[in-house]
Design a protein around this motif. Structure first.
Motif, PDB file in Angstrom:
ATOM      1  N   SER A 195      71.350  23.456  71.893  1.00  0.00           N
ATOM      2  CA  SER A 195      70.926  23.596  73.283  1.00  0.00           C
ATOM      3  C   SER A 195      72.103  23.724  74.250  1.00  0.00           C
ATOM      4  N   THR A 212      66.217  30.592  70.060  1.00  0.00           N
ATOM      5  CA  THR A 212      65.683  30.624  71.418  1.00  0.00           C
ATOM      6  C   THR A 212      66.106  29.407  72.238  1.00  0.00           C
ATOM      7  N   SER A 213      66.426  28.305  71.582  1.00  0.00           N
ATOM      8  CA  SER A 213      66.791  27.093  72.325  1.00  0.00           C
ATOM      9  C   SER A 213      68.260  27.046  72.691  1.00  0.00           C
ATOM     10  N   LYS A 225      71.672  27.736  74.743  1.00  0.00           N
ATOM     11  CA  LYS A 225      71.899  27.835  76.185  1.00  0.00           C
ATOM     12  C   LYS A 225      72.095  29.287  76.604  1.00  0.00           C
TER      13      LYS A 225
END
Length: 356
Positions: A230, A251-252, A254
């Protein structure tokens, strides 16, 4: 980028004053193959094998060459049998006057075959301006995840060399994950392993998908290699299928940046052809479904302007008047009229009208 003093020599000033640029270039290059009024040129000074079917060409560039940022691409123009071909490659800066061009031989690739099999020391290449945003910026997140498949390793190598040169590689957490078919296909493996030995914060994982014991292709289990996704910036480069998978899995992250250097044809139960109307040339032709519009046009002996063939440089962009298209990299469909259309990375889903 580097800045080279661009004062004109007395000979160049004289040449420009009495000759047109084309003629001036012709005579200047009779004296020195890298001399030119304005052309970015490079001369091959060394050729080495980098991996199976892969060579690295060390190139000395002239003062008109614009050194791109690490991770960017350059158009490379070569002349083969009297015809000029343009392809896009990621270059690695070695110093102020030298770059490394690493090329993987492609079975049907006219330019890659020439660069790998025929090019020799002393040959001169022409270059275009660098482009692409898969670069490291000053405000970049401290954790970097580099995902590469096949020759997608070249921009990653360029990024790592730049970070190594600036000593930033010792201050960032970096994970490189690199997929190849066999051990012999892994370019720059010794360099990556050396970095891992020198810097505890740099990790490298090379996966071999066609050599026993076979490693798995990119999948959700590989996320376990990442400690803090993240807060990481992910770079992905490889075939479109690989890049699309990476985009779905990470997708997670940053930040996510990607480039696809080849396209995966759309698998469709519907066969047949699509009619494409070209407004400027007043033609209507039929091209197969599931392949890029650019390739379909080329198969009909129509040669639209294009550059990278990866959807990055935008040289092939044209206005879509009407019809539905699908992006071959990410699968996104577009049915809206009057949109800018990059024909190298889109296929026609319905009859199409475009301004070409």
């Amino acid at each position: 980028m580097h800045a080279i003093e661009k004062q004109k020599s007395p000979m160049q000033s004289l040449a420009e004053s009495v000759l047109d640029a084309h003629t001036a270039n012709f005579w200047l290059q009779k004296i020195n193959p890298l001399w030119s009024v304005s052309q970015p040129l490079g001369k091959i000074i060394e050729i080495q094998s980098a991996a199976t079917d892969t060579v690295s060409l060390k190139i000395k560039v002239n003062r008109h060459f614009l050194m791109g940022k690490a991770g960017q691409h350059h158009p490379v123009i070569v002349e083969i049998a009297g015809r000029r071909y343009e392809r896009t490659y990621s270059l690695t800066q070695l110093d102020q006057y030298h770059v490394l061009l690493t090329v993987k031989r492609i079975a049907q690739g006219v330019v890659s075959q020439w660069l790998c099999n025929t090019a020799k020391v002393g040959d001169v290449l022409h270059f275009g301006q660098p482009y692409g945003d898969m670069t490291v910026t000053p405000e970049q997140q401290p954790a970097l995840i580099l995902l590469a498949a096949g020759s997608g390793i070249t921009p990653m190598y360029s990024l790592l060399k730049a970070l190594d040169y600036s000593n930033k590689i010792s201050t960032q957490t970096i994970t490189l994950m690199y997929w190849v078919k066999q051990h012999a296909d892994a370019a720059f493996a010794n360099y990556f392993e050396s970095l891992a030995q020198q810097h505890a914060n740099f990790k490298v994982h090379i996966f071999h998908t066609q050599e026993a014991p076979c490693d798995a292709r990119l999948n959700k289990n590989h996320i376990d290699f990442i400690k803090d996704l993240s807060n990481s910036t992910v770079y992905a480069c490889g075939p479109s299928g690989f890049v699309n998978t990476a985009e779905q899995l990470f997708t997670s992250a940053k930040n996510f940046k990607s480039e696809a250097f080849s396209l995966t044809p759309i698998i469709s139960d519907e066969g047949g052809f699509i009619n494409v109307t070209l407004t400027k040339s007043n033609k209507t032709i039929a091209i197969p479904k599931g392949q890029s519009i650019l390739v379909g046009l080329e198969q009909q002996n129509i040669q639209p302007q294009h550059g990278c063939r990866m959807g990055i440089c935008n040289k092939c962009s044209c206005n879509k008047v009407q019809g539905a298209t699908k992006n071959l990299v990410n699968g996104v469909e577009n049915t809206e009229p009057r949109n800018s259309l990059r024909i190298c990375v889109n296929s026609a889903q319905t009859d199409l009208i475009i301004d070409i």
